[in-house]
Structures are given as structure tokens and as C-alpha cells.
Scaffold this active site. Structure first.
Site: not given
Ligand code: PAF
Length: 307
Positions: A14, A128, A184
Site C-alpha cells: 500500500g 517491500a 502464485k
């Protein structure tokens, strides 16, 4: 300024989205608690960029009665999507495009069927992680694929992909997002539950103690994929294609603490319902028994019950 983006879920993805879009778009990052206005992104190369990003809680947005966004990105974990979306629902015209960034395959079909407006799903390999209330690290550049589960809204997916691309996140609009989400999910199912249960880094799965467990999971996952007609990214539909994919990812992420292990260590609910849930449900539908996947799901439920 370009179209406005609301980003619900101020986790790593986000905030990466917010950092990328903020220079050219109106961005609001939405979470349960207020975050500092100035947010810093550290790149893997050690570069640092600080910028002001508007952050708001759902209550603040409700009070402020803002203009609705052009896009709502939901970047919470899978099991938080429903309660989080509920907090904003009343502020959104039914035509607002939703973009779902979750792992697994739980809320994507559910919201695609239920939300009257366009729903796009994103599958990303951007890496991240959050290091504080006001900072994240963009550890590895990846690629994002965007599409609608029913093959609709192609122009919208292309418009968003172009915007994200311009914002520095390599993105492609695709018409096979379901297949990509399941690919995935297959990798996640082979790695995440085992490392979370045993408290190990991904690379340790290569050792004699765990390699046969990985193989056993791959066998069940490959059987489900064949029945669901999902081919591996190399185009193969044999067990060997899935084996190669899973072991490649284990090799490439050997030092990683996988997301499910991080959840267990932090005492958070895991994404087992979004990752193992759809696989077990699909197996049942096809009359296939998957004792290994079921045992992993039970073991994770037991772990979660402790906290
Ligand atoms: O969830 C994760 O951490 C990642 O998807 C993966 C592939 C398991 C690597 O750590």
C-alpha cells in the site's frame, strides 16, 4: 494532477503504491490508525525519498465527506479485506473501480461477483517491507500484472497499468489474471505453510529434513492445478513444471523470512484461508483427497489458536 487513488491498507505494498503515485496523482492512504504525514521510502540501492502523503482513517474520511476517488486499491491482507472495505463502502459510488492486491484466491472472486462496478485484480512481485510508521524499504523491483477475472474491463486495466508504469512500477494489463493468481498461490502453498510451521527461512526447505515435505505438497498442488486447467508459467502442465517453479523460487528467496512466518512470529492471523483454502476447496470439488494440504491447514489453525 491525474486521477485520485485511495489506498486502503497501509502495509508495504500500500505504501509503495502511495509513494509511487503521489508525485503525479492525488493519493490518500487509509488505515485504522493515523500515520505521519511525511513518509520515507528507502530503495535497495540505499537511496532515500521523503514526501508528504495524505493519510486518513475511515472515520476521518466519513466525517470529511470527500469527493469519491477514481480508484480504490485494497492492499490489506486477504482476511482483512471484508472488514476494511465495509468501513468505506458507504462513501463509494457503485461505479468505483476496485483494485485487489491480495495473495491467494479468496476475496477476488467474491468481490468480483458482488461489487457492481469494475473489479481488477493485481498480482505483483514487487518486494517491500515496513520498517516503521513513517518508512518502508523497496527491497526488490518486480512486475505487476493487472486484469479482471472475467476478462472484462480491458481498457480500464490498460489505463491503470499505464499509470502505474509511468509511476515507476512496471505493470502489464493481462487477460489471464486468474491463471497468474493461481500460479502464485501454488508457489505460496508449497513454501509458506511449511516455513511458518517449522519457523525456518525459505532456503532451509532444501535440506533433507524438509525437501520431501515440499515434494509432497507439490504433488498435491500439481494434481489440483491439472484439474483446474492451470498451466505453470513455463506453459507445462506436468508435475515437473511446478517442481521447477517452486524450487526456483526457494532458491531465489533462500534468505527470506516468508510472509506467513512473519505473521506467525508477529502473532497475526495467517493467509492460510486465502492460500490453502481455495486449493482444498477445489480438490473437494473434484473429489480429490489432499491429506498433506489439509494437515498443513490444521497445523496452521492450531498455531494461530495459540495467540
Ligand atoms: O509470501 C512470501 O513470502 C512469498 O510469496 C514467497 C514466494 C513465499 C517468498 O518468501
Amino acid at each position: 494532477m491525474n486521477a485520485s487513488h485511495w489506498i486502503l491498507g497501509p502495509g508495504a505494498i500500500g505504501r509503495l503504491l502511495a509513494h509511487s503515485l503521489a508525485p503525479t496523482c492525488e493519493v490518500t492512504l487509509i488505515g485504522r490508525r493515523a500515520l505521519p504525514l511525511f513518509q520515507t521510502l528507502h530503495s535497495a540501492k540505499g537511496e532515500r525519498r521523503t514526501q508528504s502523503i495524505t493519510c486518513a482513517t475511515p472515520a476521518q474520511l466519513t466525517q470529511g465527506a470527500p469527493a469519491p476517488p477514481a480508484w480504490l486499491h485494497i492492499t490489506t491482507k486477504a482476511m482483512a479485506v471484508e472488514p476494511a472495505f465495509e468501513t468505506l463502502h458507504a462513501l463509494l459510488p457503485a461505479t468505483t473501480p476496485l483494485v485487489l492486491w491480495q495473495n491467494g484466491f479468496l476475496t477476488q472472486p467474491e468481490l468480483t461477483n458482488r461489487w457492481p462496478g469494475p473489479v481488477l485484480c493485481a498480482s505483483t512481485t514487487e518486494g517491500a517491507y515496513v520498517t516503521g510508521n513513517d518508512r518502508i524499504v523497496h527491497a526488490g523491483r518486480g512486475h505487476t500484472f493487472i486484469g479482471n477475472l472475467n476478462g472484462r474491463h480491458t481498457a480500464l486495466a490498460q489505463a491503470l497499468a499505464a499509470q502505474l508504469d509511468r509511476a515507476g512500477l512496471a505493470t502489464t494489463a493481462v487477460d489471464d489474471i486468474r491463471r497468474r493468481l493461481w500460479q502464485k498461490l501454488a508457489v505460496n502453498a508449497a513454501i509458506n505453510p511449511l516455513v511458518a510451521i517449522h519457523g525456518i527461512r525459505n532456503g532451509e526447505l532444501r535440506g533433507a529434513a524438509y525437501a520431501s515435505d515440499v515434494e509432497a505438497v507439490i504433488r498435491e498442488v500439481a494434481a489440483i492445478m491439472a484439474l483446474e486447467k492451470i498451466v505453470a508459467p513455463d506453459g507445462g502442465d506436468e508435475q515437473d513444471s511446478w517442481r521447477a517453479l517452486v524450487w526456483d523460487v526457494i532458491e531465489g528467496t533462500a534468505n527470506n523470512k516468508a510472509s506467513m512466518l512473519q505473521d506467525v512470529e508477529a502473532g497475526r492471523p495467517t493467509e492460510r484461508a486465502a492460500i490453502l483454502g481455495p486449493l482444498i476447496a477445489a480438490a473437494r470439488q473434484h473429489g480429490l483427497t489432499v491429506p498433506i494440504l489439509e494437515a498443513l491447514d490444521k497445523a496452521l489453525a492450531k498455531l494461530e489458536a495459540r495467540y
